[in-house]
Design an enzyme around this catalytic site. Sequence first.
Site, PDB file in Angstrom:
ATOM      1  N   GLU A 243       0.996  -1.337  -0.315  1.00 54.54           N
ATOM      2  CA  GLU A 243      -0.063  -0.136  -0.288  1.00 54.54           C
ATOM      3  C   GLU A 243       1.327   1.204  -0.375  1.00 54.54           C
ATOM      4  O   GLU A 243       1.548   1.066   1.209  1.00 54.54           O
ATOM      5  CB  GLU A 243      -0.669   0.378   1.467  1.00 54.54           C
ATOM      6  CG  GLU A 243      -1.649  -1.626   1.103  1.00 54.54           C
ATOM      7  CD  GLU A 243      -2.955  -1.391   0.420  1.00 54.54           C
ATOM      8  OE1 GLU A 243      -3.203  -0.148  -0.262  1.00 54.54           O
ATOM      9  OE2 GLU A 243      -3.474  -2.228   0.303  1.00 54.54           O
ATOM     10  N   CYS A 277      -2.004   9.403   2.340  1.00 61.30           N
ATOM     11  CA  CYS A 277      -2.238   8.726   1.218  1.00 61.30           C
ATOM     12  C   CYS A 277      -2.836   9.096   0.075  1.00 61.30           C
ATOM     13  O   CYS A 277      -2.847   9.468  -0.897  1.00 61.30           O
ATOM     14  CB  CYS A 277      -1.867   7.405   1.364  1.00 61.30           C
ATOM     15  SG  CYS A 277      -3.451   6.267   1.870  1.00 61.30           S
TER      16      CYS A 277
HETATM   17  P1  NDP Z   1       8.939   5.205   4.266  1.00 58.29           P
HETATM   18  O1  NDP Z   1       8.589   4.479   3.392  1.00 58.29           O
HETATM   19  O2  NDP Z   1       9.462   5.938   4.151  1.00 58.29           O
HETATM   20  O3  NDP Z   1       8.189   3.902   6.011  1.00 58.29           O
HETATM   21  C1  NDP Z   1       7.260   3.536   6.159  1.00 58.29           C
HETATM   22  C2  NDP Z   1       7.575   1.940   6.758  1.00 58.29           C
HETATM   23  O4  NDP Z   1       9.401   1.115   6.277  1.00 58.29           O
HETATM   24  C3  NDP Z   1       8.570   1.997   7.980  1.00 58.29           C
HETATM   25  O5  NDP Z   1       7.738   1.354   9.210  1.00 58.29           O
HETATM   26  C4  NDP Z   1       9.609   2.426   8.204  1.00 58.29           C
HETATM   27  O6  NDP Z   1      10.241   2.496   8.899  1.00 58.29           O
HETATM   28  C5  NDP Z   1       9.851   0.923   6.752  1.00 58.29           C
HETATM   29  N1  NDP Z   1      11.159   0.998   6.296  1.00 58.29           N
HETATM   30  C6  NDP Z   1      11.993   2.039   5.498  1.00 58.29           C
HETATM   31  N2  NDP Z   1      13.236   0.940   5.498  1.00 58.29           N
HETATM   32  C7  NDP Z   1      12.825   0.333   5.231  1.00 58.29           C
HETATM   33  C8  NDP Z   1      13.593  -0.974   4.521  1.00 58.29           C
HETATM   34  N3  NDP Z   1      14.316  -0.864   4.101  1.00 58.29           N
HETATM   35  N4  NDP Z   1      12.669  -2.397   4.868  1.00 58.29           N
HETATM   36  C9  NDP Z   1      11.525  -2.875   5.228  1.00 58.29           C
HETATM   37  N5  NDP Z   1      11.044  -0.662   5.733  1.00 58.29           N
HETATM   38  C10 NDP Z   1      11.382  -0.135   5.506  1.00 58.29           C
HETATM   39  O7  NDP Z   1       6.967   5.814   4.312  1.00 58.29           O
HETATM   40  P2  NDP Z   1       6.440   7.014   5.822  1.00 58.29           P
HETATM   41  O8  NDP Z   1       6.881   5.730   7.051  1.00 58.29           O
HETATM   42  O9  NDP Z   1       7.221   8.411   5.763  1.00 58.29           O
HETATM   43  O10 NDP Z   1       5.054   6.725   5.029  1.00 58.29           O
HETATM   44  C11 NDP Z   1       4.722   8.008   4.046  1.00 58.29           C
HETATM   45  C12 NDP Z   1       4.527   7.121   3.115  1.00 58.29           C
HETATM   46  O11 NDP Z   1       3.450   6.773   3.281  1.00 58.29           O
HETATM   47  C13 NDP Z   1       3.575   8.053   1.808  1.00 58.29           C
HETATM   48  O12 NDP Z   1       4.694   7.852   0.656  1.00 58.29           O
HETATM   49  C14 NDP Z   1       2.273   7.491   1.750  1.00 58.29           C
HETATM   50  O13 NDP Z   1       1.963   7.927   0.950  1.00 58.29           O
HETATM   51  C15 NDP Z   1       2.555   5.946   1.821  1.00 58.29           C
HETATM   52  N6  NDP Z   1       0.771   6.163   3.158  1.00 58.29           N
HETATM   53  C16 NDP Z   1       0.755   4.818   1.598  1.00 58.29           C
HETATM   54  C17 NDP Z   1      -0.900   4.406   2.402  1.00 58.29           C
HETATM   55  C18 NDP Z   1      -1.919   3.366   1.603  1.00 58.29           C
HETATM   56  O14 NDP Z   1      -2.384   2.954   2.583  1.00 58.29           O
HETATM   57  N7  NDP Z   1      -1.439   3.073   0.117  1.00 58.29           N
HETATM   58  C19 NDP Z   1      -1.384   4.803   3.749  1.00 58.29           C
HETATM   59  C20 NDP Z   1      -0.446   5.948   4.511  1.00 58.29           C
HETATM   60  C21 NDP Z   1       1.102   6.330   4.183  1.00 58.29           C
HETATM   61  P3  NDP Z   1      11.081   3.782   9.693  1.00 58.29           P
HETATM   62  O15 NDP Z   1       9.881   4.628   9.631  1.00 58.29           O
HETATM   63  O16 NDP Z   1      11.464   3.088  10.943  1.00 58.29           O
HETATM   64  O17 NDP Z   1      12.078   3.750   8.673  1.00 58.29           O
END
Ligand code: NDP
Length: 500
Positions: A243, A277
């Site tokens: 997502e 999002c």
């Molecule tokens: P990120 O992609 O930065 O992070 C998402 C999650 O992935 C976090 O828990 C992060 O950990 C983790 N992560 C980071 N690097 C890795 C890796 N290499 N392997 C596995 N996990 C990893 O997104 P954001 O948290 O900044 O969220 C914002 C984004 O989410 C926006 O693009 C938004 O549109 C999207 N979003 C989509 C939704 C949907 O339902 N389609 C709903 C809500 C948001 P850590 O934070 O600890 O780095």
Amino acid sequence: MTLLADPSTPGVPRTYSTVDPRDGSPIDSYPVADDAAVAATVAAAREAAGWWADQGFAARKRLLLRWKSAIANEASALAEVISRETGKSASDAMLEVMLTLTHLDWAAKNAHDVLKRRKVHAGLMNYNQKASLGYEPYGVVGVIGPWNYPFYTPMGSISYALAAGNAVVFKPSELTPGTAVWIADRFAKAVGRPVLQALTGDGGTGAALVRAGVDKVAFTGSTRTAKKVMALCAESLTPLVAECGGKDALIVAADADLDAAADFVVFGSMGNAGQTCVGVERVYVDRVVSEKLIAKVVERAQRVRVGGEKPTYGPMTLPSQTAVIAAHVDDALAKGGRAVLGGPESVGDRYVEPVILLDVPEDSDAVRHETFGPTVVINTVGSVDEAVRLANATEYGLGAAVFTKDAATGRRAAKQLKAGVVTINSVLGFAGIPALPFGGVKGSGFGRIHGADGLREFSTPKSVAHQTGKAALNLLTVERSEKDDHMVAKLLPMLHGRAK
Ligand code: NDP
């Protein structure tokens, strides 16, 4: 993330601290789970998964509803945790709790009907078999969540995965670990087994979870990180539901209710400081009504309260997001767009005032890439068809909205828009309808959470064919007779020879 312990100190687990984005005050510190901690958590989940699956639908429903009621009875405490970690208003945090529990309730109550074993027709040639289809849990699902809706968003996977009979290990964003720990704690009290566990840490912890042998990964976050997670999943052929981000468009037809459209443009683009999002990032309005709509949007956006006592929205949760917003505004203006409200000066250190941009070229960053801030681009078009074409000309495909008083125009646009969810005369209207599946197409991801499809997303279909008697025409043998072959040759045109 602020590391509190030297990562190289042997035997000392790394920890990090979280801060309230409203004023930078410290909240708490949490361990950064390393590979060993992740492996131990997944091993505990694996054991609990067997117990949870054995409970069956009725007992799981009872336990999930017990958990739901524990959360509901402490809703303000949870809303406070969410507010402190994200900076969103108490009212927005409470709405998040309410919407989330609507989904948990639906998932718990509908899992049996959606996933129970059912008979399917075996077909004329197989009258000697009873065929049935059932859905079984994967086992352990690793859920990786973002920070913008730290309860609603990951729970879209967690609720449905649990109701389908899986154990869940949840790795929240490093910005919002307190929310994850809070809900896992209430789960432990309600259920008494490690069926849902929270693992705090950073991106490395998320990567370790994907590599730890979980049976499915449910990722919500940016498209960029989703690609990295997908590459990790490919190493072990672990299935993934992704997502991701969006660049949602809102279309305003010439016959639209402009007051309603303006209300939703401001709510959709500026609510939660634009950190949604499925927030509205682009508006395509028919030129016949564009002036009126823009005036109404500006008037409403001027009433927005940023921060303070009773804010419409708070600070940016992720400090570095302000740089992205500033770059998009600068690029839009440099390429010939105009700011009708706010501008580069609206982007502060933590807080961003509303920015409304007009006539922004379609090749600019503010039109092509996710801004994730309280800004919106309003471009003028000649027809709904042109608006749909421009709305679709993006690498994303999460949500879209159309405003019109003509139901047929709304239906046609909904069919043509390349998005996972379309709202007519609202934005985000689907969020509280648990029976509707949610997810994107193209760069916004794949797979579905919510609804019956969300329950099936966290299940594997198991087919059973039970032979209860001898077949008149026995074809499943190495000793097939010439008579049988002759019969097949005669039957084939009768069974499949007609084109209808
Ligand atoms: P990120 O992609 O930065 O992070 C998402 C999650 O992935 C976090 O828990 C992060 O950990 C983790 N992560 C980071 N690097 C890795 C890796 N290499 N392997 C596995 N996990 C990893 O997104 P954001 O948290 O900044 O969220 C914002 C984004 O989410 C926006 O693009 C938004 O549109 C999207 N979003 C989509 C939704 C949907 O339902 N389609 C709903 C809500 C948001 P850590 O934070 O600890 O780095």
